[in-house]
Design an enzyme around this catalytic site. Structure first.
Site, mmCIF file in Angstrom:
data_model
loop_
_atom_site.group_PDB
_atom_site.id
_atom_site.type_symbol
_atom_site.label_atom_id
_atom_site.label_comp_id
_atom_site.label_asym_id
_atom_site.label_seq_id
_atom_site.Cartn_x
_atom_site.Cartn_y
_atom_site.Cartn_z
ATOM 1 N N THR A 271 0.837 -1.196 0.000
ATOM 2 C CA THR A 271 0.000 0.000 0.000
ATOM 3 C C THR A 271 0.874 1.249 0.000
ATOM 4 O O THR A 271 1.973 1.249 0.550
ATOM 5 C CB THR A 271 -0.892 -0.011 1.252
ATOM 6 O OG1 THR A 271 -1.759 -1.136 1.192
ATOM 7 C CG2 THR A 271 -1.725 1.243 1.368
ATOM 8 N N GLY B 74 -5.206 -5.322 6.396
ATOM 9 C CA GLY B 74 -6.366 -4.439 6.361
ATOM 10 C C GLY B 74 -7.469 -4.822 7.311
ATOM 11 O O GLY B 74 -8.086 -3.959 7.951
ATOM 12 N N GLY C 216 -10.018 -3.733 1.843
ATOM 13 C CA GLY C 216 -9.246 -3.589 3.062
ATOM 14 C C GLY C 216 -9.458 -2.251 3.732
ATOM 15 O O GLY C 216 -10.481 -1.583 3.542
ATOM 16 N N ASP C 217 -8.473 -1.817 4.494
ATOM 17 C CA ASP C 217 -8.633 -0.600 5.303
ATOM 18 C C ASP C 217 -8.376 0.683 4.536
ATOM 19 O O ASP C 217 -8.857 1.746 4.924
ATOM 20 C CB ASP C 217 -7.687 -0.655 6.504
ATOM 21 C CG ASP C 217 -6.226 -0.649 6.078
ATOM 22 O OD1 ASP C 217 -5.847 -1.539 5.293
ATOM 23 O OD2 ASP C 217 -5.466 0.225 6.519
ATOM 24 N N THR D 95 -0.753 1.027 6.428
ATOM 25 C CA THR D 95 -0.466 -0.066 5.501
ATOM 26 C C THR D 95 -0.302 -1.349 6.294
ATOM 27 O O THR D 95 0.289 -1.344 7.368
ATOM 28 C CB THR D 95 0.820 0.203 4.683
ATOM 29 O OG1 THR D 95 1.139 -0.950 3.903
ATOM 30 C CG2 THR D 95 1.995 0.537 5.578
ATOM 31 N N GLY D 96 -0.867 -2.438 5.793
ATOM 32 C CA GLY D 96 -0.704 -3.695 6.511
ATOM 33 C C GLY D 96 -1.875 -4.625 6.360
ATOM 34 O O GLY D 96 -2.538 -4.659 5.314
ATOM 35 N N ARG E 33 -12.959 -8.182 -2.241
ATOM 36 C CA ARG E 33 -12.401 -7.884 -0.919
ATOM 37 C C ARG E 33 -11.974 -6.428 -0.839
ATOM 38 O O ARG E 33 -11.346 -5.896 -1.744
ATOM 39 C CB ARG E 33 -11.207 -8.788 -0.633
ATOM 40 C CG ARG E 33 -10.539 -8.555 0.722
ATOM 41 C CD ARG E 33 -9.363 -7.629 0.651
ATOM 42 N NE ARG E 33 -8.619 -7.543 1.907
ATOM 43 C CZ ARG E 33 -7.606 -6.718 2.118
ATOM 44 N NH1 ARG E 33 -7.210 -5.908 1.151
ATOM 45 N NH2 ARG E 33 -6.980 -6.696 3.293
#
Length: 303
Positions: A172, A226, A202-203, A223-224, A200
Site C-alpha cells: 500500500t 487491512g 481492506g482498510d 499499511t498492513g 475484498r
C-alpha cells in the site's frame, strides 16, 4: 486553522510505500527502484507545499506518483485477485472540514486516488465501489486503463491463477501532509492483498481505518493487514488518543503496534497539528520518506 497562513509558516510531509519484509531480502534492483520511486513521490508532494499549495494537493500528487511508478502495490504496480483481476482501493481526507472520498474495487484507471478526490469534491457520498466507481471514473473523463498499464497483467496467461507474492507482503502507498495554513490531509492507495478474493476491501479506502485527518490533532495513513486495521479503527483510534487522552501521535502509534495489533501487522505514517512526523511499524521493513521546510529530506526502506 484553515484560513490565513499559519504564524509558524511551516510545512511538512511524509509518504509510505508499504510495510512488510526487510529490504535485505530483496534484490539490489528492487531496492534501488523503490528508493528512486520514494524520492520522486516525496519531491512531488514537497514541491506543492513549498510553493504554498494545499495539503490536499500535496498528498494527491505524492500518491499519484507512487501509483504511476509500478514498483509499489498500487496503481500500475497492482497485484491481482485470485481470479486474475485488478481491483484498486483509495481514499483521501481533508483535515480542515472532514471532507473525504474513496473508491474500492475500481479497475478502469491506474490512478484511483484522483477518482477518490472527485468523489469528495463532486458528490455527497464518501465511498463508491465496483461498477459504480468505474462508471463514475468514466463519467469524469479519466483515461481508461488497458492491461498494459498494469505490470502484473503484462505477458500474463489469463488461464493461470494469480500467485501470492511473498517478496513484499504489504505494498500500500500513502501520504500525510501539513501546509503553510496549518491544514492537514491524508491519502492512501492500494491494490490490496495479493491473491485476495474478488470484492475484498481492506482498510485503505475506509475512513477511520486506514486513512484519517483532522486539523487540530493529526493525519494518518496506514499499511498492513487491512482486516486488523478495520477491526480496530486504527487511523481514527490514534487521532482519538491525541484528542481525548492528550497523547502524542508517536506514542499512541507505538502502543498500538506493540500491544494491540498482531505481530507483523504493518505500519503507519502520521503527522500532528504542528507538523511533527512519526513513522511506526512492527514489520521488518517499511518504505517511507519525510521532508519539511527546515530542510529535512529522508527516504528509507526501514527505520
Amino acid at each position: 486553522m484553515s484560513g490565513e497562513v499559519s504564524a509558524e509558516l511551516t510545512w511538512s510531509i511524509a509518504i509510505h510505500g508499504g510495510a512488510g519484509s526487510g529490504p535485505e531480502t530483496w534484490g539490489a534492483e528492487k531496492r534501488d527502484a523503490r528508493s528512486r520511486g520514494l524520492a520522486v513521490a516525496l519531491a512531488a508532494g514537497r514541491d506543492v507545499l513549498a510553493a504554498g499549495g494545499t495539503a490536499l494537493d500535496a498528498v494527491e500528487a505524492a500518491v499519484a506518483s507512487l501509483e504511476d511508478n509500478g514498483n509499489f502495490h498500487a496503481g500500475r504496480g497492482a497485484t491481482l485477485t485470485r481470479d486474475g483481476h485488478v481491483e484498486l482501493d483509495a481514499a483521501i481526507m481533508d483535515g480542515a472540514g472532514a471532507g473525504c472520498g474513496g473508491v474500492a474495487c475500481i479497475g478502469v484507471t491506474a490512478n484511483p486516488i484522483r477518482v477518490a478526490r472527485r468523489v469528495m469534491n463532486l458528490t455527497s457520498h464518501v465511498l463508491l465501489v465496483g461498477p459504480g466507481a468505474d462508471a463514475f471514473a468514466k463519467d469524469q473523463g479519466f483515461p481508461l486503463a488497458v492491461p498494459s498499464d498494469f505490470r502484473s497483467l503484462v505477458g500474463r496467461d489469463a488461464k493461470q491463477p494469480a500467485e501470492q507474492s511473498s517478496e513484499f507482503k504489504f505494498g500500500t502507498v500513502g501520504c500525510v501532509a501539513r501546509d503553510l495554513r496549518g491544514n492537514l490531509a491524508a491519502a492512501t492507495s492500494t491494490s490490496g492483498t495479493s491473491g485476495k478474493m474478488s470484492g475484498r476491501v481492506g482498510d485503505s479506502p475506509i475512513i477511520g481505518a486506514g486513512t484519517f485527518a483532522a486539523n487540530d490533532y493529526g493525519a494518518v495513513s496506514a499499511t498492513g493487514l487491512g482486516e486488523e486495521f478495520i477491526r480496530r479503527c486504527v487511523a481514527y483510534d490514534l487521532i482519538a488518543q491525541v484528542r481525548y487522552a492528550n497523547r502524542t501521535l508517536a506514542s499512541a502509534a507505538e502502543e498500538m503496534f506493540r500491544e494491540r495489533l498482531p505481530e507483523s501487522a504493518g505500519g503507519v505514517i502520521a503527522i500532528d497539528a504542528r507538523g511533527e512526523i512519526s513513522v511506526t511499524h512492527n514489520t521488518p521493513g517499511m518504505s517511507w520518506g519525510a521532508a519539511d521546510r527546515s530542510g529535512r529530506w529522508e527516504t528509507g526502506l526501514t527505520t
